[in-house]
Design an enzyme around this catalytic site. Sequence first.
Site, PDB file in Angstrom:
ATOM      1  N   ASP A   1      42.758  35.306 111.089  1.00 15.68           N
ATOM      2  CA  ASP A   1      43.468  36.576 111.197  1.00 15.68           C
ATOM      3  C   ASP A   1      43.213  37.395 109.943  1.00 15.68           C
ATOM      4  O   ASP A   1      43.133  36.844 108.835  1.00 15.68           O
ATOM      5  CB  ASP A   1      44.977  36.352 111.364  1.00 15.68           C
ATOM      6  CG  ASP A   1      45.691  37.655 111.684  1.00 15.68           C
ATOM      7  OD1 ASP A   1      45.413  38.216 112.763  1.00 15.68           O
ATOM      8  OD2 ASP A   1      46.492  38.116 110.855  1.00 15.68           O
ATOM      9  N   THR A   2      43.076  38.700 110.116  1.00 15.22           N
ATOM     10  CA  THR A   2      42.789  39.616 109.006  1.00 15.22           C
ATOM     11  C   THR A   2      43.744  40.805 109.050  1.00 15.22           C
ATOM     12  O   THR A   2      43.998  41.357 110.117  1.00 15.22           O
ATOM     13  CB  THR A   2      41.332  40.139 109.098  1.00 15.22           C
ATOM     14  OG1 THR A   2      40.426  39.034 109.062  1.00 15.22           O
ATOM     15  CG2 THR A   2      41.010  41.069 107.934  1.00 15.22           C
TER      16      THR A   2
END
Length: 195
Positions: free
Chosen positions: A77-78
Amino acid sequence: MLLNELLVHKKIILASNSPRRKQFLSDLNIPFEVKPSNVDESYPDSFQKEAITDHIAKMKADFFTELHKNEIIIACDTIVWNDDKALGKPENFEEAFEMLKSLSGKTHLVISSVCLKDAVKTKIFNDTTRVTFSNLNDEEITYYIENYKPYDKAGAYGIQEWIGLVAIQKIEGSYTNVVGMPMEKLYTNLSDFIQ
């Protein structure tokens, strides 16, 4: 021993539909299959920075409850962290415009977390990159959104696109992290994880 040799008897599952993450794994010459995890990406309001991405990456990995002993999940996840808040993916033109306007002329953080999971253990690691934008005018922001439609990107931009060529003054840290997955850390951590 090279990572792709260590993975000969393993089955890598990328829990993401991101074309950039798929390309990165392909470029590593790692055989893998894609099985996106369909999870609610909400998180407690008190979470900040890597606490957010660690939490969501783990949720994405934990979506897979039964793994065979040779299977390894890679979930990632970013977020973009700017003005003490997380910028995720914009839902429309207005939101994308607002995000890019808020990044213009300032330095922000891009934070990614990766969760590795097999049948017996889980490992989470993260990386942070500082990105400095030059000043963008409204015309440039509008041009970028209309032509590149960055609605699948945290913070409403892709560093590998037009905006990265014209607006990014400085980057401190991992470039691949800004694209969407910290590959040097993934390579090292995945090698350790399977040995």
